[in-house]
Motif scaffolding. Structure first.
Motif, PDB file in Angstrom:
ATOM      1  N   SER A 121      11.021   0.555  -2.606  1.00 37.80           N
ATOM      2  CA  SER A 121      10.757   0.937  -4.004  1.00 37.80           C
ATOM      3  C   SER A 121      12.041   1.216  -4.765  1.00 37.80           C
ATOM      4  CB  SER A 121       9.860   2.191  -4.044  1.00 37.80           C
ATOM      5  OG  SER A 121       8.616   1.899  -3.470  1.00 37.80           O
ATOM      6  N   THR A 129       0.933  -3.443  -2.680  1.00 36.86           N
ATOM      7  CA  THR A 129       2.220  -2.825  -2.296  1.00 36.86           C
ATOM      8  C   THR A 129       3.411  -3.640  -2.775  1.00 36.86           C
ATOM      9  OG1 THR A 129       1.456  -1.523  -0.422  1.00 36.86           O
ATOM     10  CG2 THR A 129       3.677  -2.384  -0.257  1.00 36.86           C
ATOM     11  N   TYR A 130       3.334  -4.984  -2.676  1.00 34.13           N
ATOM     12  CA  TYR A 130       4.548  -5.732  -3.042  1.00 34.13           C
ATOM     13  C   TYR A 130       4.674  -5.890  -4.557  1.00 34.13           C
ATOM     14  CZ  TYR A 130       2.108 -10.438  -2.771  1.00 34.13           C
ATOM     15  OH  TYR A 130       1.313 -11.533  -2.915  1.00 34.13           O
ATOM     16  N   GLU A 131       5.861  -6.295  -4.968  1.00 32.67           N
ATOM     17  CA  GLU A 131       6.173  -6.415  -6.406  1.00 32.67           C
ATOM     18  C   GLU A 131       6.006  -5.072  -7.113  1.00 32.67           C
ATOM     19  OE1 GLU A 131       7.046  -9.221  -7.999  1.00 32.67           O
ATOM     20  OE2 GLU A 131       6.368 -10.891  -6.743  1.00 32.67           O
ATOM     21  N   GLY A 132       6.303  -3.979  -6.410  1.00 38.34           N
ATOM     22  CA  GLY A 132       6.127  -2.642  -6.962  1.00 38.34           C
ATOM     23  C   GLY A 132       4.796  -2.093  -6.515  1.00 38.34           C
ATOM     24  N   THR A 133       4.832  -0.918  -5.838  1.00 39.46           N
ATOM     25  CA  THR A 133       3.580  -0.364  -5.304  1.00 39.46           C
ATOM     26  C   THR A 133       2.703   0.148  -6.459  1.00 39.46           C
ATOM     27  OG1 THR A 133       4.385   1.910  -5.110  1.00 39.46           O
ATOM     28  CG2 THR A 133       4.838   0.442  -3.237  1.00 39.46           C
ATOM     29  N   ILE A 148       4.315   3.155  -7.970  1.00 42.40           N
ATOM     30  CA  ILE A 148       5.522   2.853  -8.764  1.00 42.40           C
ATOM     31  C   ILE A 148       5.098   2.331 -10.143  1.00 42.40           C
ATOM     32  CG2 ILE A 148       7.445   1.204  -8.969  1.00 42.40           C
ATOM     33  CD1 ILE A 148       8.132   3.630  -7.190  1.00 42.40           C
ATOM     34  N   LEU A 168       4.157   5.143 -12.268  1.00 37.31           N
ATOM     35  CA  LEU A 168       5.340   5.873 -12.762  1.00 37.31           C
ATOM     36  C   LEU A 168       6.036   5.103 -13.888  1.00 37.31           C
ATOM     37  CD1 LEU A 168       6.868   7.246  -9.414  1.00 37.31           C
ATOM     38  CD2 LEU A 168       5.481   8.473 -11.101  1.00 37.31           C
TER      39      LEU A 168
HETATM   40  P1  FAD Z   1       8.443   2.394   0.242  1.00 39.55           P
HETATM   41  O1  FAD Z   1       9.319   2.179  -0.923  1.00 39.55           O
HETATM   42  O2  FAD Z   1       9.031   3.071   1.446  1.00 39.55           O
HETATM   43  O3  FAD Z   1       7.167   3.242  -0.238  1.00 39.55           O
HETATM   44  C1  FAD Z   1       6.294   3.914   0.671  1.00 39.55           C
HETATM   45  C2  FAD Z   1       5.336   4.776  -0.142  1.00 39.55           C
HETATM   46  O4  FAD Z   1       6.109   5.747  -0.884  1.00 39.55           O
HETATM   47  C3  FAD Z   1       4.568   3.981  -1.189  1.00 39.55           C
HETATM   48  O5  FAD Z   1       3.258   4.487  -1.286  1.00 39.55           O
HETATM   49  C4  FAD Z   1       5.325   4.253  -2.487  1.00 39.55           C
HETATM   50  O6  FAD Z   1       4.494   4.144  -3.639  1.00 39.55           O
HETATM   51  C5  FAD Z   1       5.777   5.683  -2.265  1.00 39.55           C
HETATM   52  N1  FAD Z   1       6.971   5.989  -3.068  1.00 39.55           N
HETATM   53  C6  FAD Z   1       8.213   5.461  -2.996  1.00 39.55           C
HETATM   54  N2  FAD Z   1       9.018   5.965  -3.935  1.00 39.55           N
HETATM   55  C7  FAD Z   1       8.253   6.843  -4.655  1.00 39.55           C
HETATM   56  C8  FAD Z   1       8.498   7.679  -5.772  1.00 39.55           C
HETATM   57  N3  FAD Z   1       9.675   7.708  -6.393  1.00 39.55           N
HETATM   58  N4  FAD Z   1       7.484   8.459  -6.222  1.00 39.55           N
HETATM   59  C9  FAD Z   1       6.256   8.418  -5.632  1.00 39.55           C
HETATM   60  N5  FAD Z   1       5.956   7.648  -4.574  1.00 39.55           N
HETATM   61  C10 FAD Z   1       6.953   6.871  -4.095  1.00 39.55           C
HETATM   62  N6  FAD Z   1      10.272  -8.060  -0.983  1.00 39.55           N
HETATM   63  C11 FAD Z   1      11.181  -8.989  -1.388  1.00 39.55           C
HETATM   64  O7  FAD Z   1      12.295  -8.661  -1.800  1.00 39.55           O
HETATM   65  N7  FAD Z   1      10.858 -10.324  -1.349  1.00 39.55           N
HETATM   66  C12 FAD Z   1       9.656 -10.763  -0.912  1.00 39.55           C
HETATM   67  O8  FAD Z   1       9.402 -11.976  -0.899  1.00 39.55           O
HETATM   68  C13 FAD Z   1       8.716  -9.806  -0.452  1.00 39.55           C
HETATM   69  N8  FAD Z   1       7.522 -10.221   0.086  1.00 39.55           N
HETATM   70  C14 FAD Z   1       6.699  -9.297   0.656  1.00 39.55           C
HETATM   71  C15 FAD Z   1       5.575  -9.734   1.381  1.00 39.55           C
HETATM   72  C16 FAD Z   1       4.758  -8.803   2.020  1.00 39.55           C
HETATM   73  C17 FAD Z   1       3.597  -9.276   2.832  1.00 39.55           C
HETATM   74  C18 FAD Z   1       5.014  -7.407   1.896  1.00 39.55           C
HETATM   75  C19 FAD Z   1       4.122  -6.387   2.538  1.00 39.55           C
HETATM   76  C20 FAD Z   1       6.111  -6.982   1.184  1.00 39.55           C
HETATM   77  C21 FAD Z   1       6.987  -7.914   0.578  1.00 39.55           C
HETATM   78  N9  FAD Z   1       8.154  -7.508  -0.072  1.00 39.55           N
HETATM   79  C22 FAD Z   1       9.071  -8.432  -0.514  1.00 39.55           C
HETATM   80  C23 FAD Z   1       8.541  -6.092  -0.065  1.00 39.55           C
HETATM   81  C24 FAD Z   1       7.795  -5.224  -1.080  1.00 39.55           C
HETATM   82  O9  FAD Z   1       8.261  -5.446  -2.367  1.00 39.55           O
HETATM   83  C25 FAD Z   1       7.953  -3.766  -0.651  1.00 39.55           C
HETATM   84  O10 FAD Z   1       7.158  -3.577   0.498  1.00 39.55           O
HETATM   85  C26 FAD Z   1       7.570  -2.797  -1.751  1.00 39.55           C
HETATM   86  O11 FAD Z   1       8.460  -2.866  -2.844  1.00 39.55           O
HETATM   87  C27 FAD Z   1       7.515  -1.341  -1.245  1.00 39.55           C
HETATM   88  O12 FAD Z   1       8.639  -1.019  -0.478  1.00 39.55           O
HETATM   89  P2  FAD Z   1       8.451  -0.346   0.980  1.00 39.55           P
HETATM   90  O13 FAD Z   1       7.492  -1.167   1.757  1.00 39.55           O
HETATM   91  O14 FAD Z   1       9.804  -0.124   1.531  1.00 39.55           O
HETATM   92  O15 FAD Z   1       7.741   1.038   0.702  1.00 39.55           O
END
Ligand code: FAD
Ligand code: TGC
Length: 392
Positions: free
Chosen positions: A145, A369-373, A376, A379
């Motif tokens: 994120s 979850t992807y492209e911003g949870t 997020i 927020l």
């Molecule tokens: P985290 O950032 O660790 O978040 C975990 C939890 O904490 C979430 O619920 C989140 O909302 C919460 N959280 C985090 N920060 C805050 C905050 N400030 N306030 C409140 N809550 C918060 N990425 C790429 O770059 N390229 C891709 O092609 C790509 N493809 C993907 C394909 C799949 C199948 C998946 C699952 C993910 C992919 N992603 C890709 C990554 C995806 O963008 C991330 O998984 C996503 O941005 C969330 O990051 P994270 O998994 O590290 O979760």
């Protein structure tokens, strides 16, 4: 897999808002999906394999970079056409839409928007046709994120750059020919680099054991002293706004795509409810089933209207990041809810591969979850309302 007889719900006569060209695009993509994808998608998802043989077909129907200019081999279509294509693909499977949105919005778009003329001519026509595939490396093991905290970095070695670090969760990585990679220079400024398969020290290990997006290939990008030619730097952007600008385009496509998944679940649930007899009646005749169907259709219709307006604003280049966030967040949550309700209407059959419901539901757990949870995007809306960022 049953024969695909999908018909989209159109309770508010949204088709009247489409041009003849939009309808032609929709019908063409839908016919292609029904013929080429629907018969095989469940099998590929069960085997956790991406159907690579469909790539050229996706290129032929114009699914890669449809709204980029025709002079680079792209479609030159408007933003609503792009949305419609994403909707029709995700109606079949979020993983297939993922492949197309990564290629178009996250690989071709930055090359077009931030690249040199030479880079555009070198890569865009091949990416548009599917002769070449790309992936987008932003997320890292410790920075999801919060992409601004990334540690992947490159040093200027005089005649080339030396790239080190790792990206995680990257769609299309295991088979991509190129990767658009975001990394920090020695001054800590974020830049985009085009990394090509075959460069020494660059590997793309596949991520296994996913319960979601099983028909899409996901992997890591590992850079161990990779020598990247200087001409592979995207010259016209620096800072986090580079990757974030691409995400605006991809998130917009997801807002349309999620409605496709919801419409497929609704269509399947409606047909099942009319055919399934319990207590000597079709279950569609029971009030509780009608409540589910009526609420599903209401939510789909609201999402269609929201997304239509967003498309109009996007065509006018007026759609803002918070507007896109609201649509992505709302529509994915809506689709997940519709999938869960549809699963209940299908009873025990809803958990099988005979129907698309469980596959859509599991896919949407990635899309939320992807492209911003989900949180997020909430927020981002909160910051827009109050002017106060609550990310940190
Ligand atoms: P985290 O950032 O660790 O978040 C975990 C939890 O904490 C979430 O619920 C989140 O909302 C919460 N959280 C985090 N920060 C805050 C905050 N400030 N306030 C409140 N809550 C918060 N990425 C790429 O770059 N390229 C891709 O092609 C790509 N493809 C993907 C394909 C799949 C199948 C998946 C699952 C993910 C992919 N992603 C890709 C990554 C995806 O963008 C991330 O998984 C996503 O941005 C969330 O990051 P994270 O998994 O590290 O979760
Ligand atoms: P913040 O301080 O707010 O902003 C830093 C700089 O970035 C600019 N910016 C944007 N520019 C253009 N478009 C946007 N949407 C932008 N959002 C931010 C901003 O103006 C600023 O520019 P400048 O010039 O002032 O420096 O950044 P922050 O560090 O506080 O983070 C903000 C936050 C959390 C909202 C953002 O980083 C975020 O959205 N995080 C989520 C990360 C994310 O979406 N990752 C997606 C990875 S790719 C992926 O998932 C592909 S899946 C594909 C598939 O298979 O379909």
């Amino acid at each position: 897999m049953r024969t695909d007889r999908f018909q989209h719900p159109d309770h508010y006569l949204m088709d009247e808002l489409l041009t003849e060209e939009h309808k032609l695009i929709r019908d063409t993509v839908r016919a292609w999906v029904k013929k080429e994808l629907s018969p095989i998608i469940e099998d590929y998802a069960q085997r956790a394999e991406f159907p690579k043989h469909i790539i050229r077909g996706l290129g032929e129907i114009g699914a890669f970079g449809p709204s980029l200019p025709a002079e680079y081999g792209c479609g030159g279509m408007d933003q609503i056409s792009y949305g419609i294509i994403m909707q029709e693909l995700e109606r079949c499977d979020s993983g297939i839409r993922s492949t197309a949105s990564v290629q178009g919005s996250l690989v071709m778009y930055p090359i077009y928007k931030y690249g040199s003329e030479a880079q555009r001519h070198k890569y865009l026509p091949k990416l548009a046709s599917g002769e070449m595939m790309g992936c987008f490396g932003l997320t890292e093991p410790d920075h999801g994120s919060n992409p601004g905290g990334m540690t992947t970095n490159f040093k200027d070695m005089g005649d080339h750059y030396l790239l080190n670090g790792a990206k995680m969760w990257i769609s299309n990585a295991p088979f991509a020919d190129i990767a658009v990679v975001w990394a920090k220079n020695e001054a800590g400024k974020i830049h985009g680099l085009i990394v090509e398969r075959g460069m020494e020290g660059f590997t793309t290990p596949e991520t296994h054991n996913k319960w979601s997006l099983r028909a899409s290939a996901t992997g890591e990008l590992v850079f161990d002293n990779v020598k990247v030619p200087k001409e592979n730097l995207l010259p016209n952007i620096s800072g986090l706004k580079g990757p974030m600008g691409c995400l605006d385009s991809a998130r917009y496509g997801i807002a349309w795509g999620a409605i496709g998944a919801a419409m497929d679940c609704y269509d399947s649930a409606l047909n099942y409810a009319k055919e399934r007899i319990q207590f000597d009646k079709p279950i569609a005749a029971f009030q509780l089933t009608q409540k589910k169907l009526a609420e599903m259709l209401t939510e789909i219709t609201k999402a269609q209207l929201l997304t239509w307006r967003l498309g109009v604003l996007k065509n006018e280049d007026r759609a803002t990041t918070p507007q896109i966030s609201m649509a992505k967040r709302n529509n994915v949550e809506m689709a997940l809810h519709v999938a869960r309700e549809a699963r209940q209407i299908h009873g025990g059959m809803g958990i099988t591969g005979e129907y698309p419901i469980m596959r859509h539901m599991m896919n949407l757990e990635s899309v939320v979850t992807y492209e911003g949870t989900h949180d997020i995007h909430l927020l981002i809306t909160g910051m827009d309302i109050t002017g106060m960022p609550a990310f940190r």
